[in-house]
Design a protein around this motif. Structure first.
Motif, PDB file in Angstrom:
ATOM      1  N   GLN A  38       4.446  -1.643  -3.876  1.00 58.55           N
ATOM      2  CA  GLN A  38       4.566  -0.407  -4.652  1.00 58.55           C
ATOM      3  C   GLN A  38       3.437   0.556  -4.317  1.00 58.55           C
ATOM      4  O   GLN A  38       3.640   1.762  -4.231  1.00 58.55           O
ATOM      5  CB  GLN A  38       4.581  -0.709  -6.153  1.00 58.55           C
ATOM      6  N   GLY A  39       2.233   0.032  -4.102  1.00 59.12           N
ATOM      7  CA  GLY A  39       1.108   0.885  -3.716  1.00 59.12           C
ATOM      8  C   GLY A  39       1.360   1.584  -2.392  1.00 59.12           C
ATOM      9  O   GLY A  39       1.063   2.778  -2.230  1.00 59.12           O
ATOM     10  N   ILE A  40       1.912   0.861  -1.440  1.00 57.83           N
ATOM     11  CA  ILE A  40       2.224   1.448  -0.133  1.00 57.83           C
ATOM     12  C   ILE A  40       3.305   2.509  -0.282  1.00 57.83           C
ATOM     13  O   ILE A  40       3.211   3.600   0.282  1.00 57.83           O
ATOM     14  CB  ILE A  40       2.644   0.352   0.859  1.00 57.83           C
ATOM     15  N   LEU A  41       4.348   2.198  -1.052  1.00 59.46           N
ATOM     16  CA  LEU A  41       5.423   3.172  -1.260  1.00 59.46           C
ATOM     17  C   LEU A  41       4.903   4.419  -1.962  1.00 59.46           C
ATOM     18  O   LEU A  41       5.284   5.543  -1.608  1.00 59.46           O
ATOM     19  CB  LEU A  41       6.564   2.537  -2.063  1.00 59.46           C
ATOM     20  N   ASN A  42       4.014   4.249  -2.939  1.00 60.16           N
ATOM     21  CA  ASN A  42       3.430   5.399  -3.634  1.00 60.16           C
ATOM     22  C   ASN A  42       2.607   6.260  -2.683  1.00 60.16           C
ATOM     23  O   ASN A  42       2.664   7.490  -2.738  1.00 60.16           O
ATOM     24  CB  ASN A  42       2.560   4.942  -4.808  1.00 60.16           C
ATOM     25  N   LEU A  43       1.836   5.624  -1.814  1.00 62.88           N
ATOM     26  CA  LEU A  43       1.021   6.359  -0.845  1.00 62.88           C
ATOM     27  C   LEU A  43       1.919   7.140   0.118  1.00 62.88           C
ATOM     28  O   LEU A  43       1.682   8.319   0.388  1.00 62.88           O
ATOM     29  CB  LEU A  43       0.100   5.413  -0.076  1.00 62.88           C
ATOM     30  N   LEU A  44       2.949   6.481   0.630  1.00 60.71           N
ATOM     31  CA  LEU A  44       3.870   7.170   1.536  1.00 60.71           C
ATOM     32  C   LEU A  44       4.509   8.373   0.842  1.00 60.71           C
ATOM     33  O   LEU A  44       4.609   9.456   1.415  1.00 60.71           O
ATOM     34  CB  LEU A  44       4.950   6.207   2.036  1.00 60.71           C
ATOM     35  N   HIS A  45       4.905   8.184  -0.411  1.00 57.15           N
ATOM     36  CA  HIS A  45       5.506   9.285  -1.173  1.00 57.15           C
ATOM     37  C   HIS A  45       4.513  10.440  -1.334  1.00 57.15           C
ATOM     38  O   HIS A  45       4.877  11.606  -1.149  1.00 57.15           O
ATOM     39  CB  HIS A  45       5.974   8.788  -2.541  1.00 57.15           C
ATOM     40  N   SER A  46       3.264  10.119  -1.655  1.00 54.41           N
ATOM     41  CA  SER A  46       2.257  11.169  -1.845  1.00 54.41           C
ATOM     42  C   SER A  46       1.966  11.924  -0.550  1.00 54.41           C
ATOM     43  O   SER A  46       1.533  13.072  -0.582  1.00 54.41           O
ATOM     44  CB  SER A  46       0.964  10.578  -2.417  1.00 54.41           C
ATOM     45  N   LEU A  47       2.209  11.280   0.583  1.00 58.36           N
ATOM     46  CA  LEU A  47       2.010  11.921   1.884  1.00 58.36           C
ATOM     47  C   LEU A  47       3.255  12.684   2.348  1.00 58.36           C
ATOM     48  O   LEU A  47       3.263  13.280   3.416  1.00 58.36           O
ATOM     49  CB  LEU A  47       1.636  10.871   2.937  1.00 58.36           C
ATOM     50  N   GLY A  48       4.314  12.641   1.534  1.00 57.13           N
ATOM     51  CA  GLY A  48       5.540  13.352   1.888  1.00 57.13           C
ATOM     52  C   GLY A  48       6.422  12.601   2.861  1.00 57.13           C
ATOM     53  O   GLY A  48       7.301  13.190   3.483  1.00 57.13           O
ATOM     54  N   VAL A  49       6.212  11.290   2.984  1.00 56.67           N
ATOM     55  CA  VAL A  49       7.003  10.479   3.899  1.00 56.67           C
ATOM     56  C   VAL A  49       8.222   9.952   3.159  1.00 56.67           C
ATOM     57  O   VAL A  49       8.102   9.379   2.073  1.00 56.67           O
ATOM     58  CB  VAL A  49       6.168   9.298   4.454  1.00 56.67           C
ATOM     59  N   THR A  50       9.398  10.144   3.727  1.00 54.84           N
ATOM     60  CA  THR A  50      10.624   9.633   3.142  1.00 54.84           C
ATOM     61  C   THR A  50      10.862   8.214   3.621  1.00 54.84           C
ATOM     62  O   THR A  50      10.905   7.958   4.816  1.00 54.84           O
ATOM     63  CB  THR A  50      11.823  10.511   3.553  1.00 54.84           C
ATOM     64  N   VAL A  51      10.996   7.299   2.677  1.00 51.25           N
ATOM     65  CA  VAL A  51      11.298   5.907   2.995  1.00 51.25           C
ATOM     66  C   VAL A  51      12.802   5.739   2.945  1.00 51.25           C
ATOM     67  O   VAL A  51      13.438   6.016   1.931  1.00 51.25           O
ATOM     68  CB  VAL A  51      10.600   4.934   2.007  1.00 51.25           C
ATOM     69  N   ILE A  52      13.373   5.284   4.045  1.00 51.73           N
ATOM     70  CA  ILE A  52      14.815   5.120   4.143  1.00 51.73           C
ATOM     71  C   ILE A  52      15.248   3.746   3.688  1.00 51.73           C
ATOM     72  O   ILE A  52      16.252   3.579   3.009  1.00 51.73           O
ATOM     73  CB  ILE A  52      15.300   5.374   5.586  1.00 51.73           C
TER      74      ILE A  52
END
Length: 60
Positions: A38-52
């Motif tokens: 969840q921490g990694i997903l939150n960081l990616l989201h905050s960087l504007g990265v879309t997780v597919i």
């Protein structure tokens, strides 16, 4: 298939809509628990990265 298909090849599939998308990146690693994921997903989201997709790979 990597890259963009030609118009000629695309015409072989008249019932499909062809869309070209930006490059995709796959990240692989061992995570200790759901909280770390969840921490990694939150960081990616905050960087504007879309997780597919997130996939669990069973240990062998």
């Amino acid at each position: 298939m990597d890259g963009e298909i030609s118009d000629e090849l695309g015409e072989a599939f008249p019932h499909l809509v062809r869309r070209t998308q930006r490059a995709q990146t796959t990240m692989v690693g061992d995570l200790t628990d759901q909280e770390e994921l969840q921490g990694i997903l939150n960081l990616l989201h905050s960087l504007g990265v879309t997780v597919i997709d997130v996939v669990t790979i069973p240990e062998e």
